[in-house]
Design a protein around this motif. Sequence first.
Motif, PDB file in Angstrom:
ATOM      1  N   GLY A   9      46.967  49.306  35.390  1.00 49.32           N
ATOM      2  CA  GLY A   9      47.109  48.798  34.034  1.00 49.32           C
ATOM      3  C   GLY A   9      48.180  49.536  33.275  1.00 49.32           C
ATOM      4  O   GLY A   9      48.193  50.758  33.339  1.00 49.32           O
ATOM      5  N   PRO A  10      49.090  48.844  32.526  1.00 51.48           N
ATOM      6  CA  PRO A  10      49.127  47.383  32.455  1.00 51.48           C
ATOM      7  C   PRO A  10      49.361  46.744  33.824  1.00 51.48           C
ATOM      8  O   PRO A  10      50.059  47.315  34.669  1.00 51.48           O
ATOM      9  CB  PRO A  10      50.338  47.100  31.549  1.00 51.48           C
TER      10      PRO A  10
ATOM     11  N   VAL B 147      48.168  38.567  22.006  1.00 53.76           N
ATOM     12  CA  VAL B 147      47.355  38.919  23.170  1.00 53.76           C
ATOM     13  C   VAL B 147      46.054  38.106  23.161  1.00 53.76           C
ATOM     14  O   VAL B 147      45.537  37.746  24.220  1.00 53.76           O
ATOM     15  CB  VAL B 147      47.093  40.445  23.259  1.00 53.76           C
TER      16      VAL B 147
ATOM     17  N   LEU C  35      54.468  45.862  40.309  1.00 57.09           N
ATOM     18  CA  LEU C  35      53.820  46.817  39.404  1.00 57.09           C
ATOM     19  C   LEU C  35      52.406  47.093  39.901  1.00 57.09           C
ATOM     20  O   LEU C  35      51.485  46.305  39.682  1.00 57.09           O
ATOM     21  CB  LEU C  35      53.804  46.241  37.978  1.00 57.09           C
TER      22      LEU C  35
ATOM     23  N   GLN D  34      44.435  45.019  29.332  1.00 56.35           N
ATOM     24  CA  GLN D  34      45.518  45.188  30.309  1.00 56.35           C
ATOM     25  C   GLN D  34      45.029  45.510  31.708  1.00 56.35           C
ATOM     26  O   GLN D  34      45.810  45.915  32.564  1.00 56.35           O
ATOM     27  CB  GLN D  34      46.491  46.270  29.829  1.00 56.35           C
TER      28      GLN D  34
ATOM     29  N   PRO E 252      48.492  41.438  28.638  1.00 57.83           N
ATOM     30  CA  PRO E 252      49.075  42.728  28.245  1.00 57.83           C
ATOM     31  C   PRO E 252      48.091  43.610  27.480  1.00 57.83           C
ATOM     32  O   PRO E 252      47.067  43.128  26.987  1.00 57.83           O
ATOM     33  CB  PRO E 252      50.247  42.314  27.337  1.00 57.83           C
ATOM     34  N   PRO E 253      48.406  44.893  27.334  1.00 54.91           N
ATOM     35  CA  PRO E 253      47.578  45.782  26.527  1.00 54.91           C
ATOM     36  C   PRO E 253      47.645  45.394  25.048  1.00 54.91           C
ATOM     37  O   PRO E 253      48.588  44.734  24.615  1.00 54.91           O
ATOM     38  CB  PRO E 253      48.197  47.162  26.751  1.00 54.91           C
TER      39      PRO E 253
ATOM     40  N   MET F  85      52.041  34.381  25.512  1.00 56.85           N
ATOM     41  CA  MET F  85      52.482  35.567  24.754  1.00 56.85           C
ATOM     42  C   MET F  85      53.671  35.235  23.864  1.00 56.85           C
ATOM     43  O   MET F  85      53.856  35.839  22.813  1.00 56.85           O
ATOM     44  CB  MET F  85      52.884  36.705  25.713  1.00 56.85           C
TER      45      MET F  85
ATOM     46  N   PRO G 177      50.451  43.108  36.106  1.00 58.59           N
ATOM     47  CA  PRO G 177      51.339  41.946  35.942  1.00 58.59           C
ATOM     48  C   PRO G 177      50.558  40.761  35.358  1.00 58.59           C
ATOM     49  O   PRO G 177      49.356  40.628  35.591  1.00 58.59           O
ATOM     50  CB  PRO G 177      51.794  41.640  37.368  1.00 58.59           C
ATOM     51  N   CYS G 178      51.257  39.925  34.617  1.00 61.36           N
ATOM     52  CA  CYS G 178      50.617  38.751  33.993  1.00 61.36           C
ATOM     53  C   CYS G 178      51.160  37.472  34.632  1.00 61.36           C
ATOM     54  O   CYS G 178      52.347  37.368  34.917  1.00 61.36           O
ATOM     55  CB  CYS G 178      50.920  38.698  32.504  1.00 61.36           C
TER      56      CYS G 178
ATOM     57  N   LEU H  54      52.259  34.732  30.180  1.00 57.31           N
ATOM     58  CA  LEU H  54      53.491  35.185  29.517  1.00 57.31           C
ATOM     59  C   LEU H  54      53.994  34.109  28.558  1.00 57.31           C
ATOM     60  O   LEU H  54      54.501  34.414  27.478  1.00 57.31           O
ATOM     61  CB  LEU H  54      54.560  35.531  30.556  1.00 57.31           C
TER      62      LEU H  54
ATOM     63  N   TRP I  18      45.796  40.108  38.228  1.00 56.44           N
ATOM     64  CA  TRP I  18      46.600  39.094  38.921  1.00 56.44           C
ATOM     65  C   TRP I  18      47.247  39.727  40.161  1.00 56.44           C
ATOM     66  O   TRP I  18      48.396  40.133  40.120  1.00 56.44           O
ATOM     67  CB  TRP I  18      47.650  38.558  37.956  1.00 56.44           C
TER      68      TRP I  18
END
Lengths: 362, 362
Positions: free
Chosen positions: A8-9, A241, A4, A187, A193-194, A20, A11-12, A17, A338
């Motif tokens: 933005g968004p 978040v 990705l 994000q 994440p946003p 989250m 990757p996390c 995650l 990231w």
Amino acid sequence: MQNLRIPGPTPCPEEVLKAMGQQMINHRGPEMAAIMKEVAEKLKYFFQTKNDVLVLTGSGTGGLEAAAVNFLSPGDTVLSVSIGVFGERFAKIASIFGAKIIALNFEQGKAADPALVKKALTEHPEIKAVLVTHNETSTGITNDLKPLASVIKGAGKLLLVDAISSLSSINLPVDEWGCDVVVSGSQKGWMVPPGLAFISVSPEAWKANAESKMPRFYWDLAKHKASIEKGQTPWTPCVSVIVALHTALIMMEKEGMQNIFKRHQKIADFTRKGVKELGLTLLAEEKYASNTVTAIVATEGLDVKKLLKIMREEYNTVLAGGQGPLEGKIFRIGHLGWVTENDIKVTLDNLKLALPKAGFRS
Amino acid sequence: MQNLRIPGPTPCPEEVLKAMGQQMINHRGPEMAAIMKEVAEKLKYFFQTKNDVLVLTGSGTGGLEAAAVNFLSPGDTVLSVSIGVFGERFAKIASIFGAKIIALNFEQGKAADPALVKKALTEHPEIKAVLVTHNETSTGITNDLKPLASVIKGAGKLLLVDAISSLSSINLPVDEWGCDVVVSGSQKGWMVPPGLAFISVSPEAWKANAESKMPRFYWDLAKHKASIEKGQTPWTPCVSVIVALHTALIMMEKEGMQNIFKRHQKIADFTRKGVKELGLTLLAEEKYASNTVTAIVATEGLDVKKLLKIMREEYNTVLAGGQGPLEGKIFRIGHLGWVTENDIKVTLDNLKLALPKAGFRS
């Protein structure tokens, strides 16, 4: 995993995650208060400020609206220093809520010129506040904010900064440069994440807030300030978040702020070098090219829409197109948060294969 | 696991938490568009409407602000039918953005009387719109919305409904009752974390929107309508909660809308019966007692703050206190969303042990 590579968004990391996916907690209970207070302190560290940093549930655009409606009054004259779509959006918001905008727009792909900002401030002494974009996501330009801030604060104006896609990734010492209000978004470089916007408010901005007459309720920062002192927000926040951000901020502290800036610089340099080696042209004047997003001109027969589709469908890599007047004319690679050099290497390798299929003749 | 028994955020099922932890995707890509379009359709089903249902990133209060600023103009006369803190909040928002409020406030713990609403509408023909709370979270009262809507729509007024803590858990056939604008929030009956507000908009409300002059940008619903047709939102949304909501809506469809209403009714009856058996007094007039949250009066020496602390620290059960004028005077048990009768049984068993420790003499 999908690569990705949009601005933005982003990757996390796995840890984020996992955070989250944590079960809900009472947003007004002691566990949340402890997290909120730590998050607020760590945000201050990355904003390089002693000012309040408030956490809003909303997108970056919500943060820009908060920046406008909390410090201005209908009828106020505001200088908009715009270098792209997001600069224009900031001005549009202020205008809708009743500010008189003096628009100082720079060509797409160029940075703002402090001398012209100084000229505008001299010609219009009635200007109360100045809107500046630190990093313009739509063109991949980072304004040289320090001299801009110097001119604006030298003239005694309130300085409102959109740093949504720069803060945490690119150096922005809020207090040293005298930025009154600075907005960022979860994000982007923050690796979460946003859903959240962050906003710092200087003592001078709080004085303006007390006199500001634009209508506000949800974005009322005085209410947010009163709440955050209890480790709360006035309205139910996006708990997940915030919990994820707490995890991300600890990871960022471990990496070190200066190391994060260096990593973004290094990866951005690698991106720009690789893009040019493919025979592509950068949109940005290279001196001001952003360390979080690179915009590339669609030259030599390149069909952007086709390229994005091929990259996504054949190479599992998601790039961004152009926005507003640049739609179809550029494409963009996000390299913030990231991200590693290898993510970009893979992107460039795939681009090399995809470009000829999308009409590009190198 | 903590027994989180507040009226939102509510606990989330394992499947929903797993969806929350999914890696980011492009918010303007085809995967997200497919999810958004399905979410919008499924929301329409649970709103029991053919109207547009839009997804906003923000808390329920943000949804209320959107409901006010999109359909009213400064100077409009608005009737506020309030039965508690959230009714007053809705009126306050409209007032801040310039509406003239005629306040029809009912006593805490009572429902709104349609005859008095009718009287107010007759006495003030200049009223343009009416604000009504379906379920007042602060007092645990569900207004009998059908006759209220009938009176309001019979008088040709625009009806704006706060259904944040009812919709999806308590029957609210939006089209049948003629509700023009209805707001709900993700962290209530929808079994997902906070971060989203939902808002339905009738054709009549869209007409009002075209003429409305309150300033708006972030909450501009016309922009949201244009975006959702592409499976997008105008600003970067809280992607994770949307993905989680998609999962939750599929689970809700499997359970069935009527079954969800029945489950909430049954659990609420069980809660009220159990509370009374403990010698406690309900705040609500029982005919109007809410099926999503029960408010209990602090009688017989009960120290609410102490009770909440003991329940949390000794019994791992989180209850809510009172808000505004009811702080210290009531406590509340949430029973909405992902809740079973056993969750309440455990709560009541623990309450029985905790009450005497908090000064309650039964």
